[in-house]
Scaffold this motif. Sequence first.
Motif, short mmCIF file in Angstrom:
data_model
loop_
_atom_site.label_atom_id
_atom_site.label_comp_id
_atom_site.label_asym_id
_atom_site.label_seq_id
_atom_site.Cartn_x
_atom_site.Cartn_y
_atom_site.Cartn_z
N ILE A 178 38.47 36.60 40.12
CA ILE A 178 39.42 37.70 40.24
C ILE A 178 40.85 37.17 40.08
O ILE A 178 41.68 37.76 39.38
N GLU A 179 41.13 36.05 40.72
CA GLU A 179 42.46 35.45 40.59
C GLU A 179 42.74 35.03 39.15
O GLU A 179 43.80 35.32 38.59
N ASP A 180 41.77 34.35 38.54
CA ASP A 180 41.98 33.83 37.19
C ASP A 180 42.06 34.93 36.14
O ASP A 180 42.87 34.85 35.21
N TYR A 181 41.24 35.96 36.28
CA TYR A 181 41.14 36.99 35.24
C TYR A 181 42.13 38.13 35.44
O TYR A 181 42.79 38.57 34.50
N PHE A 182 42.25 38.60 36.67
CA PHE A 182 43.11 39.77 36.93
C PHE A 182 44.51 39.39 37.40
O PHE A 182 45.44 40.19 37.27
N GLY A 183 44.65 38.18 37.96
CA GLY A 183 45.97 37.78 38.44
C GLY A 183 46.97 37.73 37.30
O GLY A 183 46.71 37.10 36.27
N ALA A 184 48.11 38.39 37.46
CA ALA A 184 49.08 38.48 36.36
C ALA A 184 50.42 38.96 36.89
O ALA A 184 50.52 39.51 37.99
N GLU A 185 51.45 38.75 36.09
CA GLU A 185 52.75 39.36 36.35
C GLU A 185 52.76 40.71 35.65
O GLU A 185 52.60 40.79 34.42
N VAL A 186 52.91 41.78 36.42
CA VAL A 186 52.93 43.13 35.86
C VAL A 186 54.23 43.80 36.30
O VAL A 186 54.49 43.91 37.50
N GLU A 187 55.01 44.18 35.35
CA GLU A 187 56.31 44.83 35.60
C GLU A 187 57.18 44.01 36.55
O GLU A 187 57.89 44.54 37.41
N GLY A 188 57.09 42.68 36.42
CA GLY A 188 57.92 41.81 37.23
C GLY A 188 57.34 41.43 38.57
O GLY A 188 57.98 40.67 39.32
N PHE A 189 56.15 41.91 38.89
CA PHE A 189 55.52 41.62 40.18
C PHE A 189 54.33 40.68 39.97
O PHE A 189 53.51 40.90 39.08
N GLU A 190 54.24 39.65 40.82
CA GLU A 190 53.11 38.73 40.76
C GLU A 190 51.94 39.38 41.50
O GLU A 190 51.71 39.18 42.69
N THR A 191 51.17 40.15 40.76
CA THR A 191 50.09 40.92 41.36
C THR A 191 48.87 40.87 40.44
O THR A 191 48.49 39.80 39.99
N TYR A 192 48.27 42.00 40.14
CA TYR A 192 47.05 42.04 39.33
C TYR A 192 47.20 43.04 38.19
O TYR A 192 47.80 44.11 38.34
N ARG A 193 46.63 42.68 37.05
CA ARG A 193 46.41 43.68 36.01
C ARG A 193 45.09 44.38 36.34
O ARG A 193 44.20 43.76 36.93
N TYR A 194 45.00 45.64 35.99
CA TYR A 194 43.78 46.37 36.36
C TYR A 194 42.63 46.06 35.41
O TYR A 194 41.47 46.13 35.80
N TYR A 195 42.94 45.74 34.20
CA TYR A 195 41.94 45.36 33.19
C TYR A 195 42.65 44.54 32.13
O TYR A 195 43.89 44.47 32.10
N ASP A 196 41.90 43.93 31.26
CA ASP A 196 42.47 43.12 30.19
C ASP A 196 43.31 44.00 29.27
O ASP A 196 42.81 44.98 28.71
N GLY A 197 44.59 43.67 29.15
CA GLY A 197 45.49 44.46 28.32
C GLY A 197 46.36 45.42 29.12
O GLY A 197 47.31 45.99 28.57
N ASN A 198 46.07 45.60 30.38
CA ASN A 198 46.86 46.50 31.23
C ASN A 198 48.22 45.87 31.54
O ASN A 198 48.30 44.76 32.02
N ASP A 199 49.31 46.61 31.26
CA ASP A 199 50.65 46.10 31.54
C ASP A 199 51.49 47.08 32.36
O ASP A 199 52.71 46.96 32.43
N ILE A 200 50.83 48.06 32.99
CA ILE A 200 51.50 49.04 33.85
C ILE A 200 50.87 48.95 35.23
O ILE A 200 49.65 48.87 35.37
N LEU A 201 51.69 48.98 36.27
CA LEU A 201 51.18 48.89 37.63
C LEU A 201 50.21 50.02 37.93
O LEU A 201 50.46 51.18 37.59
N ARG A 202 49.12 49.69 38.59
CA ARG A 202 48.12 50.68 38.99
C ARG A 202 47.94 50.63 40.51
O ARG A 202 48.06 49.59 41.14
N SER A 203 47.57 51.78 41.07
CA SER A 203 47.45 51.87 42.52
C SER A 203 46.36 50.96 43.07
O SER A 203 46.46 50.45 44.20
N TRP A 204 45.28 50.74 42.30
CA TRP A 204 44.15 49.99 42.82
C TRP A 204 44.40 48.48 42.93
O TRP A 204 43.50 47.72 43.29
N ILE A 205 45.63 48.03 42.65
CA ILE A 205 45.94 46.62 42.93
C ILE A 205 45.87 46.33 44.43
O ILE A 205 45.88 45.17 44.84
N CYS A 206 45.77 47.40 45.23
CA CYS A 206 45.65 47.21 46.68
C CYS A 206 44.28 46.72 47.10
O CYS A 206 44.12 46.16 48.19
#
Length: 646
Positions: free
Chosen positions: A435-463
């Motif tokens: 999960i860390e290796d695959y979903f961990g990413a910087e999204v919109e300037g936040f060190e959080t998670y991408r929701y899927y491969d190619g996702n570049d917009i913050l999603r609520s389910w990063i919680c």
Amino acid sequence: MNQSAAQDRWHLTNSGIEWEVCADTRLPHEDTVEMSGLRVSAIIRYGVNQSGELSIHRQVVWPMLRTIPNDTHASLIHDYPSAAMPQFIVNGSKVEERPQRIAFDGILTIDSQTKEGISIRRKLFPAIEAPALHETILLLNETNSSILIEVESPSYSARSRGIYGIYSMETLSDTAGKITLMPGESKEIGVSFVGRIWSEQLLPLFPLAEEARRRERINGLQNRLQLVTPDQVLNQMFDFAKLRAAESIFSTKSGLLHGPGGGSYYAAVWTNDQIEYAAPFFSFLGDETAIEATKNALRLYMPFMGPDRTPIPSSIIAEGFDIWEGAGDRGDAAMYAYGASLFALACGDRDLAIELWPAIVWCLDYCLSKVTPDGVIASDSDELEGRFPAGAANLSTSSLAYGGFRYAAMLAEELEKPEEASMFAEAANRLRTAIEDYFGAEVEGFETYRYYDGNDILRSWICLPLTMGISERKDGTVAALVSPRLWTVDGLSTQAGDTVFWDRSSLYGFLALFIAGQTEQTLDLLSAYSRRRLLGEHVPYAVEAYPEGNQRHLSAESALYGRVITEGLFGLIPTGLASCTCTPRIPAGWPSMSLRNVHAFGHCFDLEVQRGFGTEISVIVRESGRESVHLGQDGETFIIKFEGHA
């Protein structure tokens, strides 16, 4: 008074909430509320129109009167016209009701005045067991003279066809004709809105007596799992969450089944609503009806867990006798394994755990069969069923699978299955890394998670990773969740920059923020959300979504609200059939907080958290006159063990 309080339309009472219509300058206004019994559900729209008169509409649902085709939405539903209601005539004119006060405490009460000097009190509530919505109407003469009232009670009946033949939707009233009220005298009238198979005998109904049964059910739920804090809004919201979560249970051909409701979802079960969301809450509430409904939901999926690893259905519908698979694999096996493992642990029933174990193992084996080369879990979609993009592998499915592996490992230890315990614990560790290796990413300037491969917009389910105890990206995820990009007045946006919101993700968000240790900030956000839902424009429950469904009062969202308290505020996480951890997040300004009559781990106990000097806290567990005290520091995790299994 703070700004949010100034915007409240309702206020708290000793037993619920109240809207002082007579003092409200923001009219007209209408709202809806859903109430349910074992064989009926009712969605009542009520309020005040432009002329200041009562506006009320009764939509009644009979989940077991199946229509054609017998699909997910095949519950018989009828909108009763005003012509179906008794009319009150004085001096040749229909009495016009002008609401002065509307209250809700599990029963909807509407107090109105009329120009004739008659006060009218209406109470609406579902029958406990009968297929009927009941309404009692109290007429009171407040003048100094007698008043002659003509009660016109129409013999209303409508027909429909369904899989069981002809259905009849009727209105029954126990009063008709002329009545005279002397000064100060009153008359109470009972009305029932009934649905039945035409050929079946209509049994006598007694609305006045049924009110007492509804009260008994409400009080029984309020007495279980009582929340006691200095915040009365949270206390009341939690009380109502228990009611909405546990009342939406229907007596189907497959036994008791919990259903979301909302005018659409009855006599059917889903792995997210009933198993992932509600089951872990019901295991602490301990309500027998809710526990039985959860067991039935879990059992309905078992026949679909075959040797070929075909995905289990998206939902089981039509009272358990049909399925819907339109969404494909939503990560249902991960949802099931996670919810069932938590439910089995917290129930503390070894026999139940043994029964559920093969299903949990099947679901986790299925998840292992869907592991991608990157080590995460593939699924066709997620619980939003394609409403928003989810890619070939999404963060929700992998997070839930991680939770499933983790709690199943604990359950395996309890069932003395060391090999499976080790296997599932190792699978959880591998998945956490992936999960860390695959979903961990910087999204919109936040060190959080991408929701899927190619996702570049913050999603609520990063919680979700935080709710499962995955903390590698805690700081960045917390910052993203509470940022203006995601957090709105209604909680989390499903996707940053969008107006769509689903309360289920907001509620998971509160849980994640509590688990991340953000107590003060989370309490501020939760209090504002609770006040909006409890005392604002659409009350008194958590809702499903907007704009879809227009904020329906679906039941499992209320169960999730309950878990924000049990798992978030109190940090109660099962670790065995007779043990849990408790990581209380007591706000700095609270001297104490309690959960009373907790029914979990085969025991009934009270849990109290008290603040001491500085950062010192104590956790006190009381059961049957015995008391155990655990002393520690703010943010510390305490281990609580109970004697024996149920």
